[in-house]
Design a protein around this motif. Structure first.
Motif, PDB file in Angstrom:
ATOM      1  N   LEU A  15       1.573 -11.370  -2.463  1.00  0.00           N
ATOM      2  CA  LEU A  15       1.240 -10.936  -3.881  1.00  0.00           C
ATOM      3  C   LEU A  15       1.432 -12.079  -5.013  1.00  0.00           C
ATOM      4  O   LEU A  15       0.862 -11.560  -5.887  1.00  0.00           O
ATOM      5  N   ASP A  16       2.276 -12.653  -4.808  1.00  0.00           N
ATOM      6  CA  ASP A  16       2.909 -13.686  -6.643  1.00  0.00           C
ATOM      7  C   ASP A  16       1.401 -14.394  -5.916  1.00  0.00           C
ATOM      8  O   ASP A  16       0.854 -15.132  -7.338  1.00  0.00           O
ATOM      9  N   TYR A  17       0.987 -15.105  -4.953  1.00  0.00           N
ATOM     10  CA  TYR A  17      -0.517 -16.271  -4.938  1.00  0.00           C
ATOM     11  C   TYR A  17      -1.789 -14.746  -5.522  1.00  0.00           C
ATOM     12  O   TYR A  17      -2.254 -15.452  -6.483  1.00  0.00           O
ATOM     13  N   GLY A  25       0.098   7.392  -6.202  1.00  0.00           N
ATOM     14  CA  GLY A  25      -0.906   7.880  -6.661  1.00  0.00           C
ATOM     15  C   GLY A  25      -2.520   7.354  -6.498  1.00  0.00           C
ATOM     16  O   GLY A  25      -3.131   7.055  -6.523  1.00  0.00           O
ATOM     17  N   PHE A  26      -1.723   5.684  -6.050  1.00  0.00           N
ATOM     18  CA  PHE A  26      -2.735   4.782  -5.832  1.00  0.00           C
ATOM     19  C   PHE A  26      -3.559   5.037  -4.736  1.00  0.00           C
ATOM     20  O   PHE A  26      -2.511   4.334  -3.944  1.00  0.00           O
ATOM     21  N   ARG A  27      -4.524   5.740  -3.742  1.00  0.00           N
ATOM     22  CA  ARG A  27      -4.720   6.029  -2.548  1.00  0.00           C
ATOM     23  C   ARG A  27      -5.799   4.544  -1.781  1.00  0.00           C
ATOM     24  O   ARG A  27      -7.279   5.259  -2.902  1.00  0.00           O
ATOM     25  N   MET A  55       0.609  -1.548   0.016  1.00  0.00           N
ATOM     26  CA  MET A  55      -0.118  -0.084  -0.108  1.00  0.00           C
ATOM     27  C   MET A  55       0.434   1.495  -0.401  1.00  0.00           C
ATOM     28  O   MET A  55       0.483   2.574  -0.434  1.00  0.00           O
ATOM     29  N   PHE A  56       1.563   1.241   0.589  1.00  0.00           N
ATOM     30  CA  PHE A  56       3.098   2.304   0.684  1.00  0.00           C
ATOM     31  C   PHE A  56       2.947   2.898  -0.637  1.00  0.00           C
ATOM     32  O   PHE A  56       3.513   4.297  -0.879  1.00  0.00           O
ATOM     33  N   HIS A  57       3.764   1.434  -1.293  1.00  0.00           N
ATOM     34  CA  HIS A  57       4.284   1.994  -2.779  1.00  0.00           C
ATOM     35  C   HIS A  57       3.354   2.418  -3.656  1.00  0.00           C
ATOM     36  O   HIS A  57       3.400   2.776  -4.575  1.00  0.00           O
ATOM     37  N   ALA A  58       2.006   1.822  -3.717  1.00  0.00           N
ATOM     38  CA  ALA A  58       0.706   2.275  -4.063  1.00  0.00           C
ATOM     39  C   ALA A  58       0.482   3.800  -3.874  1.00  0.00           C
ATOM     40  O   ALA A  58       0.025   4.542  -5.240  1.00  0.00           O
ATOM     41  N   SER A  59       0.662   4.220  -2.486  1.00  0.00           N
ATOM     42  CA  SER A  59       0.157   5.539  -2.367  1.00  0.00           C
ATOM     43  C   SER A  59       1.658   6.165  -3.297  1.00  0.00           C
ATOM     44  O   SER A  59       0.737   7.238  -4.020  1.00  0.00           O
ATOM     45  N   GLU A  94      -8.944  -1.573   4.760  1.00  0.00           N
ATOM     46  CA  GLU A  94     -10.601  -2.080   4.212  1.00  0.00           C
ATOM     47  C   GLU A  94     -10.690  -2.047   2.915  1.00  0.00           C
ATOM     48  O   GLU A  94     -11.615  -3.457   2.766  1.00  0.00           O
ATOM     49  N   GLU A  95     -10.587  -1.668   2.815  1.00  0.00           N
ATOM     50  CA  GLU A  95     -11.134  -1.367   0.472  1.00  0.00           C
ATOM     51  C   GLU A  95     -10.537  -2.336  -0.024  1.00  0.00           C
ATOM     52  O   GLU A  95     -10.353  -2.947  -0.512  1.00  0.00           O
ATOM     53  N   LEU A  96      -8.933  -2.922   0.282  1.00  0.00           N
ATOM     54  CA  LEU A  96      -7.759  -3.344  -0.133  1.00  0.00           C
ATOM     55  C   LEU A  96      -8.749  -4.730   0.123  1.00  0.00           C
ATOM     56  O   LEU A  96      -8.855  -6.102  -1.180  1.00  0.00           O
TER      57      LEU A  96
END
Length: 80
Positions: free
Chosen positions: A52-54, A8-10, A1-5, A14-16
């Motif tokens: 993440l691979d799964y 620009g993806f916030r 989530m850190f790298h996604a933010s 809970e949403e994830l």
């Protein structure tokens, strides 16, 4: 989530979890025709691999682009 933010993806944890859970349930019920329990075949794929691979190899890869757009639009989509 850190790298996604950083890209620009916030979104919240809970949403994830709600989207990933809906995708997993859809794979088990609609694509594999199984019940969601400890014997569902999908769960065996997560053993011994990075999460993440799964997700990419055994969950997301089971969907077409249009199906994934549907989940992105509404993660509460009912199971087929």
């Amino acid at each position: 989530m850190f790298h996604a933010s950083d890209e620009g993806f916030r979104f919240t944890a809970e949403e994830l979890v709600s989207v990933v859970g809906a995708l997993e349930i859809e794979v088990i019920v609609a694509k594999d025709g199984q019940t969601v329990d400890g014997d569902s075949a999908l769960w065996r794929h997560m053993w011994g691999v990075r999460y993440l691979d799964y997700l990419l190899d055994h969950v997301v890869s089971r969907f077409g682009e249009e199906e994934l757009r549907g989940f992105a639009a509404d993660e509460r989509r009912p199971v087929s």
